[in-house]
Design a protein around this motif. Sequence first.
Motif, PDB file in Angstrom:
ATOM      1  N   PHE A  44       0.837  -1.214   0.000  1.00 16.84           N
ATOM      2  CA  PHE A  44       0.000   0.000   0.000  1.00 16.84           C
ATOM      3  C   PHE A  44       0.872   1.265   0.000  1.00 16.84           C
ATOM      4  O   PHE A  44       0.528   2.258  -0.628  1.00 16.84           O
ATOM      5  CB  PHE A  44      -0.968  -0.013   1.185  1.00 16.84           C
ATOM      6  CG  PHE A  44      -2.148  -0.923   0.935  1.00 16.84           C
ATOM      7  CD1 PHE A  44      -3.224  -0.485   0.173  1.00 16.84           C
ATOM      8  CD2 PHE A  44      -2.167  -2.219   1.425  1.00 16.84           C
ATOM      9  CE1 PHE A  44      -4.296  -1.322  -0.091  1.00 16.84           C
ATOM     10  CE2 PHE A  44      -3.232  -3.070   1.170  1.00 16.84           C
ATOM     11  CZ  PHE A  44      -4.304  -2.628   0.404  1.00 16.84           C
ATOM     12  N   THR A  45       2.012   1.193   0.710  1.00 17.46           N
ATOM     13  CA  THR A  45       2.933   2.334   0.691  1.00 17.46           C
ATOM     14  C   THR A  45       3.445   2.561  -0.729  1.00 17.46           C
ATOM     15  O   THR A  45       3.513   3.694  -1.216  1.00 17.46           O
ATOM     16  CB  THR A  45       4.124   2.055   1.639  1.00 17.46           C
ATOM     17  OG1 THR A  45       3.596   1.703   2.918  1.00 17.46           O
ATOM     18  CG2 THR A  45       5.017   3.266   1.776  1.00 17.46           C
ATOM     19  N   LYS A  46       3.780   1.456  -1.404  1.00 20.85           N
ATOM     20  CA  LYS A  46       4.276   1.535  -2.778  1.00 20.85           C
ATOM     21  C   LYS A  46       3.201   2.101  -3.703  1.00 20.85           C
ATOM     22  O   LYS A  46       3.498   2.868  -4.625  1.00 20.85           O
ATOM     23  CB  LYS A  46       4.691   0.146  -3.257  1.00 20.85           C
ATOM     24  CG  LYS A  46       5.967   0.176  -4.080  1.00 20.85           C
ATOM     25  CD  LYS A  46       6.443  -1.231  -4.365  1.00 20.85           C
ATOM     26  CE  LYS A  46       7.970  -1.289  -4.374  1.00 20.85           C
ATOM     27  NZ  LYS A  46       8.432  -2.678  -4.508  1.00 20.85           N
ATOM     28  N   ALA A  47       1.953   1.730  -3.455  1.00 26.51           N
ATOM     29  CA  ALA A  47       0.856   2.247  -4.284  1.00 26.51           C
ATOM     30  C   ALA A  47       0.788   3.768  -4.181  1.00 26.51           C
ATOM     31  O   ALA A  47       0.584   4.464  -5.185  1.00 26.51           O
ATOM     32  CB  ALA A  47      -0.466   1.618  -3.850  1.00 26.51           C
ATOM     33  N   ASP A  54       2.433   6.446 -12.239  1.00 22.87           N
ATOM     34  CA  ASP A  54       2.103   5.501 -13.308  1.00 22.87           C
ATOM     35  C   ASP A  54       0.616   5.432 -13.615  1.00 22.87           C
ATOM     36  O   ASP A  54       0.206   4.750 -14.551  1.00 22.87           O
ATOM     37  CB  ASP A  54       2.564   4.083 -12.924  1.00 22.87           C
ATOM     38  CG  ASP A  54       4.043   4.049 -12.591  1.00 22.87           C
ATOM     39  OD1 ASP A  54       4.752   4.990 -13.004  1.00 22.87           O
ATOM     40  OD2 ASP A  54       4.481   3.099 -11.913  1.00 22.87           O
ATOM     41  N   GLY A  55      -0.178   6.096 -12.802  1.00 21.31           N
ATOM     42  CA  GLY A  55      -1.621   5.990 -12.974  1.00 21.31           C
ATOM     43  C   GLY A  55      -2.164   4.830 -12.143  1.00 21.31           C
ATOM     44  O   GLY A  55      -1.418   3.920 -11.761  1.00 21.31           O
ATOM     45  N   ILE A  56      -3.464   4.878 -11.872  1.00 21.86           N
ATOM     46  CA  ILE A  56      -4.088   3.815 -11.088  1.00 21.86           C
ATOM     47  C   ILE A  56      -4.205   2.564 -11.973  1.00 21.86           C
ATOM     48  O   ILE A  56      -4.703   2.650 -13.087  1.00 21.86           O
ATOM     49  CB  ILE A  56      -5.496   4.253 -10.611  1.00 21.86           C
ATOM     50  CG1 ILE A  56      -5.355   5.487  -9.705  1.00 21.86           C
ATOM     51  CG2 ILE A  56      -6.196   3.130  -9.867  1.00 21.86           C
ATOM     52  CD1 ILE A  56      -6.642   6.241  -9.480  1.00 21.86           C
ATOM     53  N   PRO A  57      -3.689   1.424 -11.505  1.00 18.78           N
ATOM     54  CA  PRO A  57      -3.732   0.223 -12.347  1.00 18.78           C
ATOM     55  C   PRO A  57      -5.169  -0.201 -12.652  1.00 18.78           C
ATOM     56  O   PRO A  57      -6.092   0.125 -11.893  1.00 18.78           O
ATOM     57  CB  PRO A  57      -3.016  -0.832 -11.511  1.00 18.78           C
ATOM     58  CG  PRO A  57      -2.975  -0.313 -10.124  1.00 18.78           C
ATOM     59  CD  PRO A  57      -3.072   1.170 -10.185  1.00 18.78           C
ATOM     60  N   THR A  58      -5.330  -0.924 -13.763  1.00 19.95           N
ATOM     61  CA  THR A  58      -6.686  -1.352 -14.137  1.00 19.95           C
ATOM     62  C   THR A  58      -7.279  -2.262 -13.072  1.00 19.95           C
ATOM     63  O   THR A  58      -8.469  -2.202 -12.795  1.00 19.95           O
ATOM     64  CB  THR A  58      -6.693  -2.098 -15.492  1.00 19.95           C
ATOM     65  OG1 THR A  58      -5.474  -2.829 -15.595  1.00 19.95           O
ATOM     66  CG2 THR A  58      -6.818  -1.118 -16.641  1.00 19.95           C
ATOM     67  N   SER A  59      -6.415  -3.119 -12.490  1.00 17.76           N
ATOM     68  CA  SER A  59      -6.907  -3.929 -11.377  1.00 17.76           C
ATOM     69  C   SER A  59      -6.093  -3.603 -10.134  1.00 17.76           C
ATOM     70  O   SER A  59      -5.041  -4.204  -9.898  1.00 17.76           O
ATOM     71  CB  SER A  59      -6.787  -5.420 -11.703  1.00 17.76           C
ATOM     72  OG  SER A  59      -6.888  -6.172 -10.506  1.00 17.76           O
TER      73      SER A  59
END
Lengths: 412, 111
Positions: A44-47, A54-59
Amino acid sequence: MGDIADVQAAVAEAFRSEWGRVVAYLIRVTGQWDLAEECAQDAFTKALERWPRDGIPTSPAGWLKTTARNRAVDRIRREKAGDAKLREAAMSALGDEESRFDDNGIGDDRLRLMFTCCHPALPVEAQVALTLRTLAGLTTSEIARAFMVPTETMAKRLVRAKGKIRDAAVPYRVPPAHQLPNRLMAVLAVIYALFNEGYSASAGADLVRQNLCAEAIRLGRLLVELMPDEPEALGLLSMMMLHDARRPARVDAAGDLVTLEDQDRRLWDIAAIGEATAVLDDAVRLRRQGPYQLQAAIATCHAAAPTAADTDWAEIADLYRRLAEMVPSPVVALNRAVAVAMADGPEAGLLIVEKLEQSGVLADYHLLPATRADLLRRLGRNQQAEIAYRRALDLAPTDAERRYLAKRLAEV
Amino acid sequence: MRYALLICHDETKVVGTDPARTQAFAAFEDEMTARAVLVGGERLRPTTSATTVRVRDGDMVIADGPFAETKEQIAGFYIVDCEDLDGAIEIAAKIPAACYGSIEVRPVWEI
């Protein structure tokens, strides 16, 4: 590139929905609770670092799970100490992402986690704390604040519980069918305890404490999602939602508790009541009665009454009668006395109260003389009512309750 | 995974031998032997026959009685080998003494 606020909201949202799933998965494959929590935290820290760039991943869920898994692989590879065989087993389980060992037809790791956290071999306060930490993702200091103990005490409690799970080999699985009814009751009891803790928090209390109700309802929803055919899980969820729907009317401007009778029913959350009623209908359709469903049914009777005078007391008295048969508790009997008094008159209620008094079980419970006093007052037996109110005042545990009783005493 | 199942009961209430009790224990041991979970176990004589030994600063101190004076005392033990705590709990609940005393389930410290 996303707006920072949007990304933060997305991470917060993913945290709510995915934390428990990631932790539960990592515990299953590594068998290490601390490692699982730490790797989930890292993901979650990495997110928070990566998603703005990089943008919010699709999943988001898939991204988090993969990131946490890779972190766990890293950590285990670098680990020098510990059992080489265990390490190897964890590595191979982590490598095989789709490994879904399923011994009970129930594939969700969060359900295993729930049953392990609520294992009766763990002390109840640790069951509650572990559930909040691993499934809801509350930090140790948040849990400590919610239960009003020092963070250090709560940390020790969690360490001890995890140590016992490891050393005594508390299994990580949904119990087999013959144990399931009892063990499910333990899970429900933990969720209900969580809810009660939040419900008893005053309006001025710490927000974390108040939020326990929302966490309990969230866990109740999760359990219902994972075990849709368990009527008592549905019953508990319905009951919690019904009580929570009345929250805005429960406390007045001065912070005093407002009794159900005097609450401004326009403040009740109609949408929540509607949903809770539908949840209870689902439970009833499964045709296996239980105490949570009965309590939810009682709460529905109150919720369905436009004014206190419209309450269907005969139905409530009957529900309490059935509840008392199932749960022979003196508190249930006392509640039944109140309902009977409303349905059939104060004398009928007084008979039950007197029987309870003779049994002596609730000798120090202030609501016993308080109920007696109310019934006597309604019968116009003011002198006896006064004695009972004074007795209740002596036993009342909180200032709010003493103020309420003093007000009533002044009226007789 | 091995567990010690420590049988504790009130020695003043459970005395001597009783045919029904002996038979119940024998049936339990037969069942667990058949399931290949029983590693070992013994009944112990009451704490009136216990001696406690301590060595402090090189001096041995011998005392009559058990190491702790409690109402319930360890009266025997079994060592079982099973999958996990749930397995051990299930076996413990079948020990006849579970109905009048208590069984403490302790994992063996494996090296």
